[in-house]
Design a protein around this motif. Structure first.
Motif, PDB file in Angstrom:
ATOM      1  N   ILE A  79      36.915  -3.509-108.033  1.00 35.57           N
ATOM      2  CA  ILE A  79      36.201  -3.307-108.813  1.00 35.57           C
ATOM      3  C   ILE A  79      35.298  -2.368-108.872  1.00 35.57           C
ATOM      4  N   ASP A  80      34.848  -1.729-110.477  1.00 33.43           N
ATOM      5  CA  ASP A  80      34.704  -0.303-110.647  1.00 33.43           C
ATOM      6  C   ASP A  80      32.645  -1.237-110.960  1.00 33.43           C
ATOM      7  N   PRO A  81      32.092  -0.718-110.689  1.00 36.03           N
ATOM      8  CA  PRO A  81      30.473  -1.159-111.152  1.00 36.03           C
ATOM      9  C   PRO A  81      30.496  -0.662-112.527  1.00 36.03           C
ATOM     10  N   ALA A  82      30.943  -0.072-113.389  1.00 37.53           N
ATOM     11  CA  ALA A  82      30.854   0.634-115.231  1.00 37.53           C
ATOM     12  C   ALA A  82      30.970  -0.466-115.618  1.00 37.53           C
ATOM     13  N   ARG A  83      32.147  -1.071-114.966  1.00 31.02           N
ATOM     14  CA  ARG A  83      32.280  -1.966-115.967  1.00 31.02           C
ATOM     15  C   ARG A  83      31.776  -3.842-115.672  1.00 31.02           C
ATOM     16  N   LEU A  84      30.579  -3.417-115.265  1.00 31.11           N
ATOM     17  CA  LEU A  84      30.343  -4.233-114.893  1.00 31.11           C
ATOM     18  C   LEU A  84      28.522  -5.016-115.681  1.00 31.11           C
ATOM     19  N   ALA A  85      28.430  -3.253-116.256  1.00 27.18           N
ATOM     20  CA  ALA A  85      27.567  -2.598-116.883  1.00 27.18           C
ATOM     21  C   ALA A  85      27.360  -4.107-118.103  1.00 27.18           C
ATOM     22  N   LEU A  86      25.375  -4.977-118.246  1.00 24.88           N
ATOM     23  CA  LEU A  86      25.474  -5.443-119.256  1.00 24.88           C
ATOM     24  C   LEU A  86      26.270  -5.140-120.214  1.00 24.88           C
ATOM     25  N   PRO A  87      26.855  -6.289-121.464  1.00 21.79           N
ATOM     26  CA  PRO A  87      26.843  -5.491-122.492  1.00 21.79           C
ATOM     27  C   PRO A  87      26.151  -5.673-123.449  1.00 21.79           C
ATOM     28  N   ARG A  88      26.293  -5.394-124.672  1.00 23.47           N
ATOM     29  CA  ARG A  88      24.781  -4.849-125.857  1.00 23.47           C
ATOM     30  C   ARG A  88      25.339  -6.252-126.419  1.00 23.47           C
ATOM     31  N   LEU A  89      24.156  -6.890-126.984  1.00 23.68           N
ATOM     32  CA  LEU A  89      23.949  -8.237-127.710  1.00 23.68           C
ATOM     33  C   LEU A  89      23.070  -8.359-128.826  1.00 23.68           C
ATOM     34  N   ALA A  90      22.653  -9.009-129.819  1.00 20.98           N
ATOM     35  CA  ALA A  90      21.837  -8.927-130.987  1.00 20.98           C
ATOM     36  C   ALA A  90      20.779 -10.387-130.495  1.00 20.98           C
ATOM     37  N   GLY A  91      21.589 -11.281-129.360  1.00 24.93           N
ATOM     38  CA  GLY A  91      20.374 -12.130-129.081  1.00 24.93           C
ATOM     39  C   GLY A  91      20.876 -12.876-127.425  1.00 24.93           C
ATOM     40  N   PRO A  92      20.162 -13.872-127.231  1.00 28.61           N
ATOM     41  CA  PRO A  92      19.909 -13.785-125.202  1.00 28.61           C
ATOM     42  C   PRO A  92      21.673 -13.576-124.797  1.00 28.61           C
ATOM     43  N   LEU A  93      21.117 -13.250-123.574  1.00 28.43           N
ATOM     44  CA  LEU A  93      22.517 -13.316-122.658  1.00 28.43           C
ATOM     45  C   LEU A  93      21.879 -13.925-121.697  1.00 28.43           C
ATOM     46  N   VAL A  94      23.285 -14.732-121.197  1.00 31.58           N
ATOM     47  CA  VAL A  94      23.667 -15.950-119.300  1.00 31.58           C
ATOM     48  C   VAL A  94      24.247 -14.989-118.506  1.00 31.58           C
ATOM     49  N   VAL A  95      23.231 -14.903-117.751  1.00 34.26           N
ATOM     50  CA  VAL A  95      24.831 -13.959-116.497  1.00 34.26           C
ATOM     51  C   VAL A  95      24.932 -14.759-115.575  1.00 34.26           C
ATOM     52  N   GLU A  96      26.408 -15.384-114.917  1.00 38.17           N
ATOM     53  CA  GLU A  96      26.923 -15.911-113.914  1.00 38.17           C
ATOM     54  C   GLU A  96      26.765 -15.418-112.723  1.00 38.17           C
ATOM     55  N   GLY A  97      26.356 -15.376-111.605  1.00 43.20           N
ATOM     56  CA  GLY A  97      27.081 -14.156-110.337  1.00 43.20           C
ATOM     57  C   GLY A  97      27.981 -15.288-110.182  1.00 43.20           C
ATOM     58  N   ALA A  98      28.719 -14.374-108.573  1.00 42.41           N
ATOM     59  CA  ALA A  98      29.857 -15.601-107.470  1.00 42.41           C
ATOM     60  C   ALA A  98      29.240 -15.753-106.598  1.00 42.41           C
ATOM     61  N   GLY A  99      29.631 -16.327-106.031  1.00 39.66           N
ATOM     62  CA  GLY A  99      28.582 -17.088-105.382  1.00 39.66           C
ATOM     63  C   GLY A  99      27.410 -17.005-104.644  1.00 39.66           C
ATOM     64  N   GLY A 100      26.903 -16.197-103.629  1.00 35.49           N
ATOM     65  CA  GLY A 100      25.663 -15.945-103.210  1.00 35.49           C
ATOM     66  C   GLY A 100      25.470 -14.929-103.534  1.00 35.49           C
ATOM     67  N   LEU A 101      24.027 -13.941-103.142  1.00 40.29           N
ATOM     68  CA  LEU A 101      23.436 -12.970-103.751  1.00 40.29           C
ATOM     69  C   LEU A 101      23.872 -11.928-102.595  1.00 40.29           C
ATOM     70  N   MET A 102      24.962 -12.350-101.680  1.00 42.82           N
ATOM     71  CA  MET A 102      25.446 -10.988-100.570  1.00 42.82           C
ATOM     72  C   MET A 102      26.814 -11.263-100.846  1.00 42.82           C
ATOM     73  N   VAL A 103      27.481 -11.835-101.896  1.00 37.99           N
ATOM     74  CA  VAL A 103      28.499 -11.901-101.942  1.00 37.99           C
ATOM     75  C   VAL A 103      29.542 -10.189-102.235  1.00 37.99           C
TER      76      VAL A 103
END
Length: 207
Positions: A79-103
């Motif tokens: 997994i490349d962290p650069a591909r996980l940058a937040l996408p640019r959108l005009a409106g609000p965005l809900v981002v869901e993680g995977a599992g717990g924080l320390m995954v």
């Protein structure tokens, strides 16, 4: 663009259903950057079905239902962290993680580190079952140590007023309300269940 991150104290606690309700309530797009496990309905599929909101394609779709770093290794990718940058959108965005924080996303990168880099407010979802005080307080401490902005804690499940009060008081976090256990998970039931969620506080954190 305004974004909010939905994180969880553990896996399987209902944060995908919560994310669907939040996307519906905010009129937001939804994005789950990393999906591990593709058999049956994925989290993105469930959110699209429940919220009728636009769903962005995952950055990584991994077949193995396991920690992302293991699922990626099984697929022969890193997994490349650069591909996980937040996408640019005009409106609000809900981002869901995977599992717990320390995954771990890679052998050297935790999901918490990516969340901190997004600099978006975090809604921590906590189930109301036994053990939730410990899991929630540890998660809040980890978020603060990483420099994350915490919108508050949203509870999922049957009422547990004492646990909610302990987490909010000891954790110094806003109680964002509770999404009750839904007998049938439908858009209508989810919309009704979200009546108990403090959307004004979440919108305020996103401003």
């Amino acid at each position: 663009m305004s974004a909010v991150v939905v994180a969880g104290t553990d896996t399987g606690i209902g944060k995908t259903v919560f994310s669907a309700g939040l996307a519906m309530a905010l009129g937001a797009h939804y994005w789950k950057p990393v999906q591990a496990g593709l058999e049956g309905e994925t989290d993105s599929d469930a959110v699209a079905r429940l919220s009728d909101r636009p769903v962005l394609a995952e950055a990584y779709r991994l077949a193995l239902p396991a920690s992302p770093h293991l699922a990626a290794a099984r697929a022969g990718v890193e997994i490349d962290p650069a591909r996980l940058a937040l996408p640019r959108l005009a409106g609000p965005l809900v981002v869901e993680g995977a599992g717990g924080l320390m995954v771990p996303l890679t052998p050297r990168l935790l999901y918490l580190q990516v969340i901190a880099g997004w600099r978006a407010p975090v809604v921590l979802c906590a189930r109301t079952a036994l053990g939730t005080i410990n899991h929630a307080l540890l998660s809040l401490a980890a978020l603060r140590a990483a420099g994350c902005r915490i919108a508050g804690v949203a509870f999922i499940g049957d009422e547990a007023a004492d646990s909610r009060a302990a987490i909010a008081g000891l954790g110094g976090a806003r109680d964002l309300g509770r999404l009750p256990r839904l007998a049938e998970v439908t858009p209508e039931a989810l919309r009704a269940g979200f009546a108990g969620i403090d959307l004004a506080a979440i919108r305020g954190a996103m401003a």
